[in-house]
Design a protein around this motif. Structure first.
Motif, PDB file in Angstrom:
ATOM      1  N   TYR A  68       0.935  -1.244  -0.077  1.00 18.28           N
ATOM      2  CA  TYR A  68      -0.038   0.122   0.062  1.00 18.28           C
ATOM      3  C   TYR A  68       1.045   1.292   0.016  1.00 18.28           C
ATOM      4  O   TYR A  68       0.267   2.292   0.063  1.00 18.28           O
ATOM      5  CB  TYR A  68      -0.887  -0.100   1.154  1.00 18.28           C
ATOM      6  CG  TYR A  68      -1.840  -1.161   1.272  1.00 18.28           C
ATOM      7  CD1 TYR A  68      -3.006  -1.156   0.488  1.00 18.28           C
ATOM      8  CD2 TYR A  68      -1.789  -2.279   2.005  1.00 18.28           C
ATOM      9  CE1 TYR A  68      -3.877  -2.352   0.551  1.00 18.28           C
ATOM     10  CE2 TYR A  68      -2.529  -3.233   2.276  1.00 18.28           C
ATOM     11  CZ  TYR A  68      -3.746  -3.446   1.448  1.00 18.28           C
ATOM     12  OH  TYR A  68      -4.465  -4.281   1.596  1.00 18.28           O
ATOM     13  N   THR A  69       2.129   1.101   0.131  1.00 20.69           N
ATOM     14  CA  THR A  69       2.790   2.263   0.131  1.00 20.69           C
ATOM     15  C   THR A  69       3.897   2.690  -1.016  1.00 20.69           C
ATOM     16  O   THR A  69       4.304   1.552  -1.854  1.00 20.69           O
ATOM     17  CB  THR A  69       4.014   2.040   1.336  1.00 20.69           C
ATOM     18  OG1 THR A  69       4.793   1.061   1.123  1.00 20.69           O
ATOM     19  CG2 THR A  69       3.258   1.899   2.682  1.00 20.69           C
ATOM     20  N   SER A  70       4.208   3.827  -1.189  1.00 22.96           N
ATOM     21  CA  SER A  70       5.317   4.156  -2.342  1.00 22.96           C
ATOM     22  C   SER A  70       6.545   3.698  -2.099  1.00 22.96           C
ATOM     23  O   SER A  70       7.058   3.400  -1.215  1.00 22.96           O
ATOM     24  CB  SER A  70       5.304   5.636  -2.647  1.00 22.96           C
ATOM     25  OG  SER A  70       3.951   6.492  -2.769  1.00 22.96           O
ATOM     26  N   PRO A  71       7.321   3.337  -3.149  1.00 21.18           N
ATOM     27  CA  PRO A  71       8.595   2.858  -3.363  1.00 21.18           C
ATOM     28  C   PRO A  71       9.487   3.954  -2.663  1.00 21.18           C
ATOM     29  O   PRO A  71       9.391   5.048  -2.577  1.00 21.18           O
ATOM     30  CB  PRO A  71       8.921   2.808  -4.631  1.00 21.18           C
ATOM     31  CG  PRO A  71       7.782   2.604  -5.356  1.00 21.18           C
ATOM     32  CD  PRO A  71       6.798   3.348  -4.755  1.00 21.18           C
ATOM     33  N   GLY A  72      10.350   3.180  -1.723  1.00 21.24           N
ATOM     34  CA  GLY A  72      11.138   3.974  -0.578  1.00 21.24           C
ATOM     35  C   GLY A  72      10.476   4.512   0.729  1.00 21.24           C
ATOM     36  O   GLY A  72      11.309   5.088   1.318  1.00 21.24           O
ATOM     37  N   THR A  73       9.244   4.572   0.705  1.00 27.30           N
ATOM     38  CA  THR A  73       8.548   4.736   1.995  1.00 27.30           C
ATOM     39  C   THR A  73       8.942   4.111   3.074  1.00 27.30           C
ATOM     40  O   THR A  73       8.766   2.534   3.023  1.00 27.30           O
ATOM     41  CB  THR A  73       7.122   5.093   1.784  1.00 27.30           C
ATOM     42  OG1 THR A  73       6.775   5.870   0.709  1.00 27.30           O
ATOM     43  CG2 THR A  73       6.215   5.540   3.008  1.00 27.30           C
ATOM     44  N   ARG A  74       9.303   4.439   4.288  1.00 29.94           N
ATOM     45  CA  ARG A  74       9.450   3.647   5.429  1.00 29.94           C
ATOM     46  C   ARG A  74       8.525   3.978   6.515  1.00 29.94           C
ATOM     47  O   ARG A  74       8.857   4.781   7.091  1.00 29.94           O
ATOM     48  CB  ARG A  74      10.958   3.874   5.836  1.00 29.94           C
ATOM     49  CG  ARG A  74      12.156   3.602   4.709  1.00 29.94           C
ATOM     50  CD  ARG A  74      13.525   3.872   5.271  1.00 29.94           C
ATOM     51  NE  ARG A  74      14.387   3.516   4.296  1.00 29.94           N
ATOM     52  CZ  ARG A  74      16.070   3.708   4.650  1.00 29.94           C
ATOM     53  NH1 ARG A  74      16.348   4.101   5.668  1.00 29.94           N
ATOM     54  NH2 ARG A  74      16.602   3.231   3.643  1.00 29.94           N
ATOM     55  N   LEU A  75       7.474   2.887   6.449  1.00 27.01           N
ATOM     56  CA  LEU A  75       6.752   3.073   7.605  1.00 27.01           C
ATOM     57  C   LEU A  75       6.724   1.596   8.408  1.00 27.01           C
ATOM     58  O   LEU A  75       6.865   0.549   7.624  1.00 27.01           O
ATOM     59  CB  LEU A  75       5.305   3.418   7.019  1.00 27.01           C
ATOM     60  CG  LEU A  75       5.296   4.790   6.560  1.00 27.01           C
ATOM     61  CD1 LEU A  75       3.928   5.110   6.031  1.00 27.01           C
ATOM     62  CD2 LEU A  75       5.420   5.737   7.744  1.00 27.01           C
ATOM     63  N   GLN A  76       6.563   1.554   9.561  1.00 31.09           N
ATOM     64  CA  GLN A  76       6.412   0.155  10.410  1.00 31.09           C
ATOM     65  C   GLN A  76       5.158   0.161  11.057  1.00 31.09           C
ATOM     66  O   GLN A  76       4.372   1.062  11.512  1.00 31.09           O
ATOM     67  CB  GLN A  76       7.523   0.162  11.459  1.00 31.09           C
ATOM     68  CG  GLN A  76       9.016   0.080  10.782  1.00 31.09           C
ATOM     69  CD  GLN A  76       9.208  -0.930  10.037  1.00 31.09           C
ATOM     70  OE1 GLN A  76       8.779  -2.236  10.209  1.00 31.09           O
ATOM     71  NE2 GLN A  76      10.232  -1.065   9.099  1.00 31.09           N
ATOM     72  N   PRO A  77       4.357  -1.007  10.889  1.00 29.03           N
ATOM     73  CA  PRO A  77       3.152  -1.152  11.599  1.00 29.03           C
ATOM     74  C   PRO A  77       3.381  -1.121  13.500  1.00 29.03           C
ATOM     75  O   PRO A  77       4.554  -1.493  13.745  1.00 29.03           O
ATOM     76  CB  PRO A  77       2.670  -2.492  11.245  1.00 29.03           C
ATOM     77  CG  PRO A  77       4.126  -3.386  10.852  1.00 29.03           C
ATOM     78  CD  PRO A  77       5.080  -2.327  10.233  1.00 29.03           C
ATOM     79  N   ILE A  78       2.268  -0.885  13.950  1.00 30.59           N
ATOM     80  CA  ILE A  78       2.332  -0.845  15.250  1.00 30.59           C
ATOM     81  C   ILE A  78       2.444  -2.226  15.797  1.00 30.59           C
ATOM     82  O   ILE A  78       1.734  -3.300  15.438  1.00 30.59           O
ATOM     83  CB  ILE A  78       1.124  -0.259  16.085  1.00 30.59           C
ATOM     84  CG1 ILE A  78       0.835   1.110  15.527  1.00 30.59           C
ATOM     85  CG2 ILE A  78       1.084  -0.318  17.532  1.00 30.59           C
ATOM     86  CD1 ILE A  78      -0.230   2.018  15.934  1.00 30.59           C
ATOM     87  N   ASN A  79       3.418  -2.597  16.623  1.00 29.89           N
ATOM     88  CA  ASN A  79       3.826  -4.012  17.129  1.00 29.89           C
ATOM     89  C   ASN A  79       3.947  -3.886  18.625  1.00 29.89           C
ATOM     90  O   ASN A  79       4.834  -3.189  19.108  1.00 29.89           O
ATOM     91  CB  ASN A  79       5.113  -4.264  16.289  1.00 29.89           C
ATOM     92  CG  ASN A  79       5.284  -5.851  16.779  1.00 29.89           C
ATOM     93  OD1 ASN A  79       4.478  -6.459  17.245  1.00 29.89           O
ATOM     94  ND2 ASN A  79       6.617  -6.260  16.321  1.00 29.89           N
TER      95      ASN A  79
END
Length: 377
Positions: free
Chosen positions: A263-274
């Motif tokens: 669901y994210t653009s290339p190069g986007t760094r997002l982490q799910p809540i864990n």
């Protein structure tokens, strides 16, 4: 009568290759009389013995210069490394005073003040050294939560701090009643380094003291938020590609059931809540900043879309929790992709917040100056 010229015969010498300059060369006596020059017209005479003495003197001078070379070099270096005359040394910039120390001290003081009562006035001594006589029973009020909402340096090293406290009242029967958020302003004197709220620019011991008991004040003026930049309402329609992207992204972000990369653009760094705090996500409303009643077709690559997404997230116990997320999406290859989770919803630059009219005149807790109070002796 002509003077008879003497026959000059050079003296015989043994040539010696000296390894040192100070070795003397011995002469053998000549069989004939050594030639002694007569004084010239200037009155100076030159002899072999005198020349030898001069030569030794020159050699001694040369050795003295060689021996003093390192000393002269050190003196020259020290002279060049010293501060140049007339050059102004840079002045270190003054450290601005920090409100952190006075603010924390004021918050602790307000909490202790609300808890204290008749017979426990000494609990306030670490904060305020003035005379205190309280009539309320100890523990009648407590601050369940407190935080500093404003601090201002009214004089160097003297701060006005406003503390918001969520106050709860307790009666003699043990019943509690929440009184709501109340605001208290305190004058705090700070000593020590500027980084601790004082006036010193070097290492020093920090210290704080309240100049009076807290003063309860009115709440700061409420603001009406400026207009949001999301002018188009999309609802929760699943037919809109941008809504589908937001739904899938937030489900992956909050539940961890799928990967964010899809669901994210290339190069986007997002982490799910864990660990994942929710079991399910339901989109209840979407607003964005693109015009048009429908967005069934994804625009050209590189188009940017700002969204404000309202959701109900169901926790592990089955309870729904209402949340809002500001997202930025970009179009690529005929689909929308999330490029960032924004820090705050976007507002229109031409719509600054406005102050709501207060019901009663009250000073602004963020800017008002505390009333004069006697300093500690």
């Amino acid at each position: 009568m002509k003077r008879a010229h003497r026959q000059r015969k050079p003296a015989k010498k043994h040539v010696i290759e000296a390894e040192a300059w100070d070795e003397e060369v011995e002469e053998e006596p000549s069989e004939t009389e050594a030639y002694e020059p007569e004084p010239d017209e200037t009155g100076w005479t030159t002899s072999t013995a005198k020349m030898a003495g001069l030569s030794r003197l020159v050699r001694v001078g040369v050795w003295a210069l060689v021996a003093s070379g390192p000393v002269l070099g050190v003196l020259a270096f020290l002279g060049s490394s010293g501060p140049a005359q007339g050059v102004t040394k840079p002045v270190a910039a003054a450290t601005p005073a920090s409100p952190v120390g006075p603010a924390g001290f004021a918050e602790l003081f307000v909490s202790a003040y609300l808890q204290a009562g008749q017979g426990s006035e000494r609990d306030l001594a670490p904060y305020y050294s003035g005379s205190v006589a309280l009539a309320v029973k100890p523990g009648t009020r407590t601050a369940t939560q407190s935080t500093v909402i404003a601090s201002r340096e009214v004089q160097p090293g003297y701060w006005s701090v406003t503390v918001a406290a969520d106050v709860t009242a307790h009666d003699d029967k043990g019943k509690s009643k929440r009184l709501g958020v109340q605001y208290f302003r305190v004058g705090i004197q700070a000593t020590g380094p500027a980084g601790a709220g004082g006036t010193e620019q070097g290492p020093a011991t920090a210290g704080y003291a309240a100049t009076s008991l807290p003063a309860q004040v009115a709440a700061p003026t409420a603001l009406k938020p400026g207009g949001l930049a999301y002018e188009t309402e999309r609802g929760a329609s699943s037919a809109d590609p941008s809504v589908e992207t937001a739904r899938g992204f937030l489900a992956a972000y909050l539940t961890g059931t799928t990967e964010l990369d899809r669901y994210t653009s290339p190069g986007t760094r997002l982490q799910p809540i864990n660990p994942a705090p929710y079991a399910a996500v339901k989109v209840t409303g979407v607003q964005d900043d693109l015009s048009g009643s429908g967005q069934q077709k994804v625009p050209a690559d590189g188009t940017v879309l700002h969204q404000l997404v309202q959701i109900d997230a169901t926790d592990q116990a089955g309870s729904p929790v209402a949340l809002s997320y500001a997202l930025t999406l970009k179009s690529r290859a005929g689909r929308w992709e999330v490029s960032s989770v924004d820090d705050a919803p976007a507002i229109r630059a031409s719509s600054p917040p406005s102050a709501a009219p207060p019901t009663t005149p009250s000073p602004d807790a963020a800017t008002a100056t505390p009333s004069p109070s006697p300093s500690n002796s």
